[in-house]
Scaffold this motif. Structure first.
Motif, PDB file in Angstrom:
ATOM      1  N   PHE A  22       0.811  -1.213   0.000  1.00  0.00           N
ATOM      2  CA  PHE A  22       0.000   0.000   0.000  1.00  0.00           C
ATOM      3  C   PHE A  22       0.849   1.270   0.000  1.00  0.00           C
ATOM      4  CE2 PHE A  22      -2.926  -3.184   1.762  1.00  0.00           C
ATOM      5  CZ  PHE A  22      -3.948  -3.059   0.840  1.00  0.00           C
ATOM      6  N   GLY A  23       2.184   1.123  -0.134  1.00  0.00           N
ATOM      7  CA  GLY A  23       3.064   2.276  -0.218  1.00  0.00           C
ATOM      8  C   GLY A  23       3.542   2.812   1.104  1.00  0.00           C
ATOM      9  N   ASP A  24       3.160   2.150   2.203  1.00  0.00           N
ATOM     10  CA  ASP A  24       3.624   2.585   3.518  1.00  0.00           C
ATOM     11  C   ASP A  24       5.063   2.141   3.738  1.00  0.00           C
ATOM     12  OD1 ASP A  24       1.107   3.665   4.180  1.00  0.00           O
ATOM     13  OD2 ASP A  24       0.387   1.688   4.819  1.00  0.00           O
ATOM     14  N   PRO A  25       5.860   2.920   4.479  1.00  0.00           N
ATOM     15  CA  PRO A  25       7.246   2.531   4.745  1.00  0.00           C
ATOM     16  C   PRO A  25       7.324   1.158   5.409  1.00  0.00           C
ATOM     17  CG  PRO A  25       6.843   4.782   5.462  1.00  0.00           C
ATOM     18  CD  PRO A  25       5.507   4.194   5.092  1.00  0.00           C
ATOM     19  N   ASP A  26       8.223   0.317   4.927  1.00  0.00           N
ATOM     20  CA  ASP A  26       8.408  -1.023   5.468  1.00  0.00           C
ATOM     21  C   ASP A  26       9.872  -1.412   5.289  1.00  0.00           C
ATOM     22  OD1 ASP A  26       8.433  -3.692   6.182  1.00  0.00           O
ATOM     23  OD2 ASP A  26       6.759  -4.262   4.892  1.00  0.00           O
ATOM     24  N   ASP A  27      10.654  -1.240   6.369  1.00  0.00           N
ATOM     25  CA  ASP A  27      12.089  -1.519   6.307  1.00  0.00           C
ATOM     26  C   ASP A  27      12.384  -2.974   5.982  1.00  0.00           C
ATOM     27  OD1 ASP A  27      12.610   1.118   6.896  1.00  0.00           O
ATOM     28  OD2 ASP A  27      12.800   0.762   9.059  1.00  0.00           O
ATOM     29  N   GLY A  28      11.456  -3.881   6.288  1.00  0.00           N
ATOM     30  CA  GLY A  28      11.671  -5.301   6.041  1.00  0.00           C
ATOM     31  C   GLY A  28      11.398  -5.726   4.615  1.00  0.00           C
ATOM     32  N   GLU A  29      10.829  -4.850   3.812  1.00  0.00           N
ATOM     33  CA  GLU A  29      10.494  -5.186   2.416  1.00  0.00           C
ATOM     34  C   GLU A  29      11.708  -4.945   1.532  1.00  0.00           C
ATOM     35  OE1 GLU A  29       9.047  -6.743  -0.535  1.00  0.00           O
ATOM     36  OE2 GLU A  29       7.528  -6.548   1.030  1.00  0.00           O
ATOM     37  N   THR A  30      12.185  -5.998   0.898  1.00  0.00           N
ATOM     38  CA  THR A  30      13.389  -5.872   0.076  1.00  0.00           C
ATOM     39  C   THR A  30      13.102  -5.726  -1.414  1.00  0.00           C
ATOM     40  OG1 THR A  30      13.574  -8.267  -0.059  1.00  0.00           O
ATOM     41  CG2 THR A  30      14.792  -7.177   1.724  1.00  0.00           C
ATOM     42  N   ALA A  31      11.937  -6.164  -1.862  1.00  0.00           N
ATOM     43  CA  ALA A  31      11.623  -6.085  -3.297  1.00  0.00           C
ATOM     44  C   ALA A  31      11.177  -4.664  -3.648  1.00  0.00           C
ATOM     45  CB  ALA A  31      10.519  -7.073  -3.645  1.00  0.00           C
ATOM     46  N   PRO A  32      11.732  -4.093  -4.701  1.00  0.00           N
ATOM     47  CA  PRO A  32      11.253  -2.770  -5.132  1.00  0.00           C
ATOM     48  C   PRO A  32       9.824  -2.883  -5.664  1.00  0.00           C
ATOM     49  CG  PRO A  32      12.937  -3.601  -6.635  1.00  0.00           C
ATOM     50  CD  PRO A  32      12.803  -4.601  -5.543  1.00  0.00           C
ATOM     51  N   ARG A  33       9.055  -1.825  -5.502  1.00  0.00           N
ATOM     52  CA  ARG A  33       7.659  -1.814  -5.944  1.00  0.00           C
ATOM     53  C   ARG A  33       7.406  -0.598  -6.825  1.00  0.00           C
ATOM     54  NH1 ARG A  33       4.318  -5.370  -3.063  1.00  0.00           N
ATOM     55  NH2 ARG A  33       5.290  -6.215  -1.189  1.00  0.00           N
ATOM     56  N   VAL A  34       6.490  -0.764  -7.745  1.00  0.00           N
ATOM     57  CA  VAL A  34       6.070   0.334  -8.609  1.00  0.00           C
ATOM     58  C   VAL A  34       4.598   0.614  -8.309  1.00  0.00           C
ATOM     59  CG1 VAL A  34       5.459  -1.205 -10.526  1.00  0.00           C
ATOM     60  CG2 VAL A  34       5.979   1.183 -10.981  1.00  0.00           C
ATOM     61  N   ALA A  35       4.236   1.876  -8.237  1.00  0.00           N
ATOM     62  CA  ALA A  35       2.853   2.253  -7.983  1.00  0.00           C
ATOM     63  C   ALA A  35       2.051   2.126  -9.278  1.00  0.00           C
ATOM     64  CB  ALA A  35       2.780   3.679  -7.460  1.00  0.00           C
ATOM     65  N   VAL A  36       0.953   1.397  -9.227  1.00  0.00           N
ATOM     66  CA  VAL A  36       0.067   1.241 -10.368  1.00  0.00           C
ATOM     67  C   VAL A  36      -1.304   1.750  -9.946  1.00  0.00           C
ATOM     68  CG1 VAL A  36      -1.002  -0.402 -11.957  1.00  0.00           C
ATOM     69  CG2 VAL A  36       1.345  -0.780 -11.177  1.00  0.00           C
ATOM     70  N   GLN A  37      -1.850   2.673 -10.722  1.00  0.00           N
ATOM     71  CA  GLN A  37      -3.167   3.216 -10.402  1.00  0.00           C
ATOM     72  C   GLN A  37      -4.151   2.865 -11.506  1.00  0.00           C
ATOM     73  OE1 GLN A  37      -2.687   7.392  -9.622  1.00  0.00           O
ATOM     74  NE2 GLN A  37      -1.685   6.999  -7.678  1.00  0.00           N
ATOM     75  N   MET A  38      -5.351   2.481 -11.068  1.00  0.00           N
ATOM     76  CA  MET A  38      -6.387   2.078 -12.003  1.00  0.00           C
ATOM     77  C   MET A  38      -7.705   2.635 -11.480  1.00  0.00           C
ATOM     78  SD  MET A  38      -7.489  -1.844 -12.828  1.00  0.00           S
ATOM     79  CE  MET A  38      -7.655  -2.321 -11.131  1.00  0.00           C
ATOM     80  N   THR A  39      -8.563   3.034 -12.367  1.00  0.00           N
ATOM     81  CA  THR A  39      -9.862   3.560 -11.978  1.00  0.00           C
ATOM     82  C   THR A  39     -10.920   2.476 -12.140  1.00  0.00           C
ATOM     83  OG1 THR A  39      -9.238   5.769 -12.685  1.00  0.00           O
ATOM     84  CG2 THR A  39     -11.586   5.337 -12.464  1.00  0.00           C
ATOM     85  N   LEU A  40     -11.713   2.253 -11.088  1.00  0.00           N
ATOM     86  CA  LEU A  40     -12.852   1.348 -11.133  1.00  0.00           C
ATOM     87  C   LEU A  40     -14.118   2.162 -10.913  1.00  0.00           C
ATOM     88  CD1 LEU A  40     -11.678  -1.673  -8.936  1.00  0.00           C
ATOM     89  CD2 LEU A  40     -11.840  -1.578 -11.420  1.00  0.00           C
ATOM     90  N   HIS A  41     -15.201   1.745 -11.532  1.00  0.00           N
ATOM     91  CA  HIS A  41     -16.501   2.380 -11.339  1.00  0.00           C
ATOM     92  C   HIS A  41     -17.363   1.404 -10.544  1.00  0.00           C
ATOM     93  CE1 HIS A  41     -15.793   5.621 -14.333  1.00  0.00           C
ATOM     94  NE2 HIS A  41     -14.832   4.768 -14.635  1.00  0.00           N
ATOM     95  N   LEU A  42     -17.672   1.761  -9.303  1.00  0.00           N
ATOM     96  CA  LEU A  42     -18.391   0.873  -8.406  1.00  0.00           C
ATOM     97  C   LEU A  42     -19.800   1.380  -8.146  1.00  0.00           C
ATOM     98  CD1 LEU A  42     -15.595   0.318  -5.733  1.00  0.00           C
ATOM     99  CD2 LEU A  42     -16.142  -1.132  -7.693  1.00  0.00           C
TER     100      LEU A  42
END
Length: 133
Positions: A22-42
């Motif tokens: 969810f993009g929150d800081p996590d010192d234990g996470e070693t894998a790099p992440r990319v932010a992906v945004q998508m729009t849903l209509h609910l």
């Protein structure tokens, strides 16, 4: 009642390190992440179902009081990340059975309160409810 994807393409942000899914800081996470945004209509039903039945997406009655909108939005955000479209459709059907009174449940009063909150926050229209008794 099915969720639909917007016609816009996905947007992708920069790669970040040491963050959770969810993009929150996590010192234990070693894998790099990319932010992906998508729009849903609910629809109202899809929001209600996700908020009522997604495991670990727990709202309490006090979360539905004015001033707690961000809690409801964050819970929906979590629920959207946790549910598949098929599961969300099942949740929506079950939620509407309870909300409208077609199925007796001890969740009815909470579902009606949650429905009022959903219409307030998201501006969607809710169907009529039936008294349960």
């Amino acid at each position: 009642m099915h969720a639909s994807l917007a016609t816009q393409h996905l947007t992708v942000g920069p790669i970040r390190s040491q963050v959770s899914v969810f993009g929150d800081p996590d010192d234990g996470e070693t894998a790099p992440r990319v932010a992906v945004q998508m729009t849903l209509h609910l629809s109202f039903e899809e929001i209600l179902g996700r908020l009522l039945f997604t495991p670990h997406a727990v709202l309490m009655q006090e979360d539905l009081e004015p001033g707690n909108e961000s809690t409801v939005i964050e819970c929906l955000w979590f629920a959207m990340a946790q549910t598949t479209v098929d599961t969300a459709n099942s949740y929506a059907e079950m939620a509407m059975d309870i909300y409208t009174g077609r199925r007796a449940s001890n969740l009815h009063d909470f579902a009606v309160s949650l429905g009022t909150t959903i219409t307030h926050i998201f501006g969607v229209t809710a169907p009529q409810t039936a008294p349960v008794g």
